[in-house]
Enzyme design. Structure first.
Site, PDB file in Angstrom:
ATOM      1  N   SER A 416       0.826  -1.214   0.000  1.00 14.66           N
ATOM      2  CA  SER A 416       0.000   0.000   0.000  1.00 14.66           C
ATOM      3  C   SER A 416       0.853   1.254   0.000  1.00 14.66           C
ATOM      4  CB  SER A 416      -0.867   0.068   1.249  1.00 14.66           C
ATOM      5  OG  SER A 416      -1.472  -1.144   1.513  1.00 14.66           O
ATOM      6  N   HIS A 437      -1.092  -2.205  -6.973  1.00 14.16           N
ATOM      7  CA  HIS A 437      -1.823  -1.883  -5.753  1.00 14.16           C
ATOM      8  C   HIS A 437      -3.318  -2.035  -5.983  1.00 14.16           C
ATOM      9  CE1 HIS A 437      -3.067   1.245  -2.536  1.00 14.16           C
ATOM     10  NE2 HIS A 437      -3.072   0.032  -2.042  1.00 14.16           N
ATOM     11  N   GLU A 449      -3.736   0.754  -8.900  1.00 12.79           N
ATOM     12  CA  GLU A 449      -2.587   1.642  -9.071  1.00 12.79           C
ATOM     13  C   GLU A 449      -1.417   0.783  -9.547  1.00 12.79           C
ATOM     14  OE1 GLU A 449      -2.986   5.438  -6.054  1.00 12.79           O
ATOM     15  OE2 GLU A 449      -2.064   3.641  -5.249  1.00 12.79           O
ATOM     16  N   ASN A 487      -3.245   6.723  -1.274  1.00 14.44           N
ATOM     17  CA  ASN A 487      -2.997   6.739   0.162  1.00 14.44           C
ATOM     18  C   ASN A 487      -2.192   7.958   0.605  1.00 14.44           C
ATOM     19  OD1 ASN A 487      -4.488   4.484   0.728  1.00 14.44           O
ATOM     20  ND2 ASN A 487      -2.770   3.066   0.571  1.00 14.44           N
TER      21      ASN A 487
END
Ligand code: NAD
Length: 700
Positions: A416, A437, A449, A487
């Site tokens: 992540s 991701h 991602e 994130n």
């Protein structure tokens, strides 16, 4: 008198005559969009065919893979859209033609394409054709007669179903509904020409929808309106579509067309449709990656997933669902059993909902081979690691994969936030290492991602972008940094939620304000769902390099220190009774929040929804601008795709970067400066925003 056939009608419409039938072929790649040149070409061709006594009928067809994909969306809100002739001029010409005009539909007839076909006297279709009015997906209603002609042709109930859901029907269904007059046997154009000649020879007048009025009592319109989902991204357009179909049952066609046009013009100028059209293009642009893949590169035909936890099981399902064999590797039998039983349970829910048959589930499960031996990944084309979020664990594993995996295999991590380059450095083939991701639940969420490391090869990136699309995901290419795009932005978003808790807001107040803004979930309920420990560990990792003078969210630590790690421990910012997923306001959480606020030196104060939304959303925008400047995202619209598809940002607001443009960057900059003055350095405006404003740009 015989007139000469025009040499060219326009760049995008061709004319040829066959057995006394004029065939007008729309040739406007890629989707034969009804742009201004197509309308002009059709108009000239029809004028000629109507005036020429030797011509007995007209067939309108499409070149390439489809009849017509609809209006040219890029021309909306541009002068070209208003150029004459308009679609309605073409339609009027067809209505008054003294000979049959037949639409010959192959591939797709969508939106304005189907409206053109609806204005023809007859429609014939090839067996593989699909016909639909998907305008609601773009926050619009059909604006070229679709909502008025379709109910007259197939009845209000069937028309509502097609228009409000925006879902196309196939040729067989279209024929059963009366939407097409015949499904072609053999070659479509020959069939359409013969059909047109037959109609020309028939007695009687040509069909004219102007004489028809669909039955109003066929549908309970109030009930249809009440049944719409108010949280749908296109709620406004769906409601308008119901209104339009109701109007079709109440007014003469000519008047109904005017009313429909008014509704369309209002929607097309509105912010929701702008946002949805922005996303439509953003989603199509994000996966594009031009790179030469060596000719002898095999397609990804087998996958291995390491770790059968929350993510690994879902990732394995995503590939099995797409028909690929997957080897799922765990380190011990108990963890493997847990993972597989979760996979089975998830499939079971899908069967219960009637979305999959038990036999199909068995077929998918049969594609997932489980193993406790890492050696079993040796032959996989793509290996995806989804083990604990720990650099040492990942590096050790990638070192072993390097010796085990066949040459040319892609070695991916689902991390992540961790540094892909450091993971790649544990191998002797960093060009084959990449981040993939996935988002939770990985079998459902469409966002992926794709994290390009410093040394990841272009061919590996291109193969991953193609693979992602093949399994139904929307890949967005991002660079390496703490948290990548999604994130990294979430960090600032949560930070503001935490700071506002310390200053006086309550969790349920923050979440309610953000949900009213349109977020699928509030930030604190989302944190509880994701689990607070992961972020706690990240903060501890970052604390060593925390810039002096920058405010630290102590409330987030205090909640974790109390053993409240979110839903999984029954308590976080809320409490969750007896395994419930429903967040309940909790006085114990409030006591911790209030103590943390006092510790940080705040006297609690009241917050408005506007302040909550501004602080959370501008935190996203400011970090998004830094991400763009750092080259971590390729374009602002990619960030919007990430936020809408990965984090529940309302699609009808277009994503945070598009939304900032609707506020105007000058206004955004002024607010960032005010927030910086009031709250400190975390609000320093991103240099990109300052530069764009200096250049007079209103948006990204
Ligand atoms: P998890 O703890 O649920 O599962 C990890 C699994 O890996 C465990 O079952 C463990 O037994 C197994 N494992 C550990 N070492 C192993 C090894 N050497 N070989 C095989 N299996 C091994 O964790 P998770 O939530 O699935 O997260 C996995 C990865 O995905 C992490 O890097 C995480 O950051 C990332 N991620 C998580 C989420 C999320 O929402 N949970 C979302 C995106 C990415």
């Amino acid at each position: 008198m015989t007139t000469e056939a025009p040499d060219t009608l326009s760049d995008t419409v061709r004319l040829h005559t066959q057995d006394g039938v004029v065939v007008l072929t729309i040739d406007n790649p890629p989707v034969n969009g009804l742009g201004n040149t197509v309308r002009a070409g059709l108009f000239r061709g029809l004028e000629y065919a109507i005036a020429e006594p030797q011509v007995r009928a007209v067939v309108i067809a499409g070149a390439g893979s489809m009849f017509c994909g609809g209006a040219d969306i890029r021309q909306f809100n541009t002068p070209a859209a208003a150029e004459l002739p308009l679609s309605r001029d073409v339609q009027a010409l067809i209505r008054h033609a003294n000979k049959p005009v037949v639409a010959a539909i192959h591939g797709a007839a969508l939106g304005g394409g189907l409206e053109l076909a609806l204005a023809c006297h007859f429609r014939v279709a090839s067996a593989q054709a699909s016909l639909g009015l998907p305008e609601v997906q773009l926050g619009l209603v059909p604006g070229g007669g679709g909502t008025q002609r379709l109910p007259r042709l197939i009845g209000a109930r069937a028309a509502l179903e097609m228009i409000v859901q925006g879902r196309p029907v196939d040729a067989a269904k279209a024929c059963a509904l009366g939407l097409v007059d015949a499904v072609a046997q053999g070659q479509l154009l020959a069939f359409a020409t013969a059909f047109a000649l037959e109609q020309a020879a028939a007695e009687g007048s040509l069909p004219d929808l102007h004489g028809r009025m669909p039955a109003l009592d066929e549908v309970d319109f109030a009930a249809v309106r009440a049944g719409l989902d108010p949280r749908a991204r296109n709620h406004k357009a769906q409601k308008a579509a119901v209104d339009c179909v109701e109007m079709a049952c109440q007014h003469e066609l000519a008047h109904g067309l005017d009313l429909e046009c008014e509704v369309f013009l209002k929607l097309v100028a509105g912010p929701e449709s702008h946002a949805l059209r922005h996303l439509f293009f953003a989603e199509r642009q994000a996966p594009k990656f031009e790179a030469r893949i060596p000719a002898d590169t095999p397609a990804i035909a087998s996958v291995a997933v390491l770790g059968a936890g929350t993510m690994g099981g879902g990732i394995a399902m995503a590939f099995a669902n797409a028909g690929l064999p997957v080897t799922l590797v765990e380190r011990d039998q108990a963890a493997l059993d847990r993972g597989l039983s979760l996979v089975r349970r998830n499939y079971g829910v899908t069967v219960e909902k009637g979305k999959l048959s038990p036999a199909e589930v068995e077929a998918r499960l049969a594609r997932i081979r489980s193993s406790l031996r890492l050696e079993d990944v040796a032959e996989a084309d793509l290996v995806i690691e989804a083990v604990f979020e720990d650099m040492a664990v990942k590096q050790e594993l990638f070192g072993r994969l390097d010796t085990l995996c066949k040459p040319g295999a892609i070695l991916a991590s689902n991390t992540s936030r961790l540094d892909i380059d450091r993971i790649a450095s544990a191998t002797g083939r960093p060009e084959d290492v990449i981040g993939l991701h996935f988002f939770s639940p990985a079998n459902v969420m469409r966002l992926l991602e794709v994290v390009r490391g410093e040394r990841t090869s272009d061919a590996v990136i291109a193969r991953c972008m193609a693979m992602a699309q093949a399994i139904g995901k929307i890949p967005v290419l991002v660079g390496v940094c703490e948290g990548f795009v999604g994130n990294r932005m979430l960090t600032g978003y949560w930070r503001e939620a935490w700071f506002m808790l310390e200053e006086g807001a309550r969790p349920e107040q923050i979440d309610a304000a953000m949900k009213r803004f349109g977020m699928a979930m509030g930030p604190l309920a989302m944190a509880d769902l994701a689990g607070l420990d992961i972020n706690w560990a990240t903060r501890q990792r970052l604390l060593a390099t925390w810039p002096p003078g920058l405010r630290y969210p102590r409330v987030a630590d205090r909640i974790c220190e109390a053993g409240r790690l979110g839903q999984k421990t029954g308590a976080g910012y809320y409490r969750y009774d007896n395994g419930s997923r429903l967040p309940q306001p909790d006085p114990q959480a409030m006591a911790i929040i209030e103590a943390a606020g006092a510790e940080a030196g705040f006297t609690r104060r009241a917050f408005t929804d506007e302040e909550i939304v501004e602080r959370c959303v501008l935190a996203l925008v400011n970090e998004g601008a830094r991400i763009l400047d750092d080259g971590i995202a390729r374009r602002a619209s990619d960030i919007d795709v990430v936020y809408v598809h990965g984090y529940g940002f309302p699609a009808w607001r277009g994503g945070p970067m598009h939304y900032a443009g609707t506020l105007g960057l000058e206004a955004v900059l002024a607010r960032l400066r005010a927030l910086e003055a009031a709250h400190g350095a975390q609000w320093t405006p991103a240099p990109l925003i300052q530069r764009l404003v200096a250049d007079g740009q209103a948006g990204f």
